[in-house]
Design a protein around this motif. Sequence first.
Motif, short mmCIF file in Angstrom:
data_model
loop_
_atom_site.label_atom_id
_atom_site.label_comp_id
_atom_site.label_asym_id
_atom_site.label_seq_id
_atom_site.Cartn_x
_atom_site.Cartn_y
_atom_site.Cartn_z
N PHE A 276 -10.60 6.11 -1.77
CA PHE A 276 -9.18 5.53 -2.60
C PHE A 276 -9.39 5.28 -3.83
O PHE A 276 -8.65 5.53 -4.84
N ILE A 277 -10.56 4.56 -4.01
CA ILE A 277 -10.56 3.96 -5.57
C ILE A 277 -10.70 5.18 -6.65
O ILE A 277 -10.29 5.16 -7.67
N LEU A 278 -11.73 6.43 -6.13
CA LEU A 278 -11.70 7.43 -6.92
C LEU A 278 -10.44 8.53 -6.88
O LEU A 278 -10.68 9.45 -7.76
N ALA A 279 -9.74 8.41 -6.15
CA ALA A 279 -8.73 9.25 -5.99
C ALA A 279 -7.70 9.12 -7.20
O ALA A 279 -7.36 7.91 -7.30
N GLY A 280 -7.08 9.93 -7.60
CA GLY A 280 -6.18 9.86 -8.83
C GLY A 280 -4.64 9.66 -8.15
O GLY A 280 -4.56 10.34 -6.99
N PRO A 281 -3.62 9.60 -8.89
CA PRO A 281 -2.22 9.52 -8.49
C PRO A 281 -1.95 10.87 -8.30
O PRO A 281 -2.03 11.72 -8.92
N ASP A 282 -1.00 10.89 -7.15
CA ASP A 282 -0.13 12.13 -7.05
C ASP A 282 1.26 11.97 -7.41
O ASP A 282 2.07 11.46 -6.53
N ALA A 283 1.51 12.69 -8.50
CA ALA A 283 2.85 12.56 -8.83
C ALA A 283 4.01 13.23 -7.87
O ALA A 283 5.12 12.61 -7.95
N GLN A 284 3.57 13.94 -7.10
CA GLN A 284 4.65 14.70 -6.18
C GLN A 284 4.86 13.91 -4.86
O GLN A 284 5.61 14.31 -4.17
N SER A 285 3.91 12.73 -4.56
CA SER A 285 4.02 12.02 -3.50
C SER A 285 5.30 11.03 -3.49
O SER A 285 5.06 10.20 -4.13
N ALA A 286 5.85 10.83 -2.09
CA ALA A 286 6.49 9.58 -2.42
C ALA A 286 6.05 8.24 -2.00
O ALA A 286 6.71 7.37 -1.99
N ALA A 287 4.75 8.37 -1.75
CA ALA A 287 4.13 6.95 -1.38
C ALA A 287 3.85 6.21 -2.61
O ALA A 287 3.58 5.05 -2.74
N ASN A 288 3.93 7.12 -3.77
CA ASN A 288 3.45 6.40 -5.16
C ASN A 288 4.72 5.59 -5.69
O ASN A 288 5.32 6.01 -6.69
N ASN A 289 5.26 4.53 -4.85
CA ASN A 289 6.49 3.90 -5.23
C ASN A 289 6.34 2.45 -5.64
O ASN A 289 7.43 1.84 -6.01
N GLY A 290 4.98 2.00 -5.78
CA GLY A 290 4.69 0.70 -6.22
C GLY A 290 4.50 -0.12 -5.05
O GLY A 290 4.28 -1.45 -5.43
N GLY A 291 4.87 0.17 -3.78
CA GLY A 291 5.00 -0.86 -2.83
C GLY A 291 3.56 -1.08 -2.13
O GLY A 291 2.78 -0.26 -2.56
N LYS A 292 3.37 -2.00 -1.49
CA LYS A 292 2.02 -2.25 -0.61
C LYS A 292 1.79 -1.46 0.26
O LYS A 292 2.81 -0.79 0.83
N LEU A 293 0.63 -1.09 0.65
CA LEU A 293 0.24 0.02 1.58
C LEU A 293 0.16 -0.55 2.92
O LEU A 293 0.09 0.25 3.82
N VAL A 294 -0.27 -1.79 3.06
CA VAL A 294 -0.56 -2.34 4.23
C VAL A 294 0.43 -3.58 4.73
O VAL A 294 0.71 -4.27 3.60
N GLY A 295 0.80 -3.71 5.86
CA GLY A 295 1.61 -4.74 6.48
C GLY A 295 3.20 -4.89 6.07
O GLY A 295 3.56 -3.73 5.48
#
Length: 295
Positions: A276-295
């Motif tokens: 996860f730390i080494l992975a770069g951002p994916d501009a095409q993914s809807a998950a990159n919205n600034g929200g928390k990933l857990v909980g």
Amino acid sequence: MFNAALQQHLNGEGTTVAYCWRLTAPSGLSLGFTTHDHAITLLGKTYEPGIGLDGTQAMAQSNFQAGQEEALGFLSSDSLEEEELAAGLWDNAEVEVFLVNWQEPEQHELLRRGSLGEVSRDRNVFRAEFRSLAARLSEPKGRELSHQCHADLGDTKCSVDLNDPAYARRVDVVRQEAGNRLVIEDNTDVSAGWWSFGRLTFHTGPYTNQPLHIAGHIQEQGEDKITLWSPLIMELDYPLDATITTGCDKKWGTCQGKFQNSQNFRGFPHIPGNDFILAGPDAQSAANNGGKLVG
């Protein structure tokens, strides 16, 4: 304060002193050895003479590192047997070293206290590492950032009550199969794996009160079978009465599902991994919205 009478004796022209070693195993069994050629009775304990146990040169470090010392012994001693050493019955045994005037045993002084470490054998001689109290200063302290819990099952940080019948019970060990696998009875209401990473403690036989670590638990042909991490070297007469205690693999899912104790979990299950730390951002993914990933 150093024993005044012993100090006066040491200041004299001639001395009659010897070393006495007292070993106390985790089971509570206590043995005493001395470098003198006759038995010495000290504090109600008789210390065997001759070749039972002796010590090598001790080295102390100024930077709080553990000192280096060994205890040498001959396996011909009637009290300390090779099978017991190989079976681990004396692992982490408490060691006390006394300097004593063998003519006047009340003149004595406790010189060192520690525990036995690694034991090795060379023909009929064994060598046991002596770990001083300073060795504890080199142990890791504090919390660690890891996915696994750093508490031990049942301690104050974990708070799971191991006296609960769901987690510990008396069982009969009816026989031993190939290697270090044992068959137990009185255990029909738990699923396979329940006793994995737990402990088995015999109440009779040569392993009395010596916790044995369990590697795995399976159910086969209607029988519950546990596998120990270390083989049983001492000969046992079955059946044997024992207490078995469940274990924990220190994972978040186990803490939550098996013990319902997630509020006391001492790990960091949601810490990002290397991928996860080494992975770069994916501009095409809807998950990159600034929200928390857990909980």
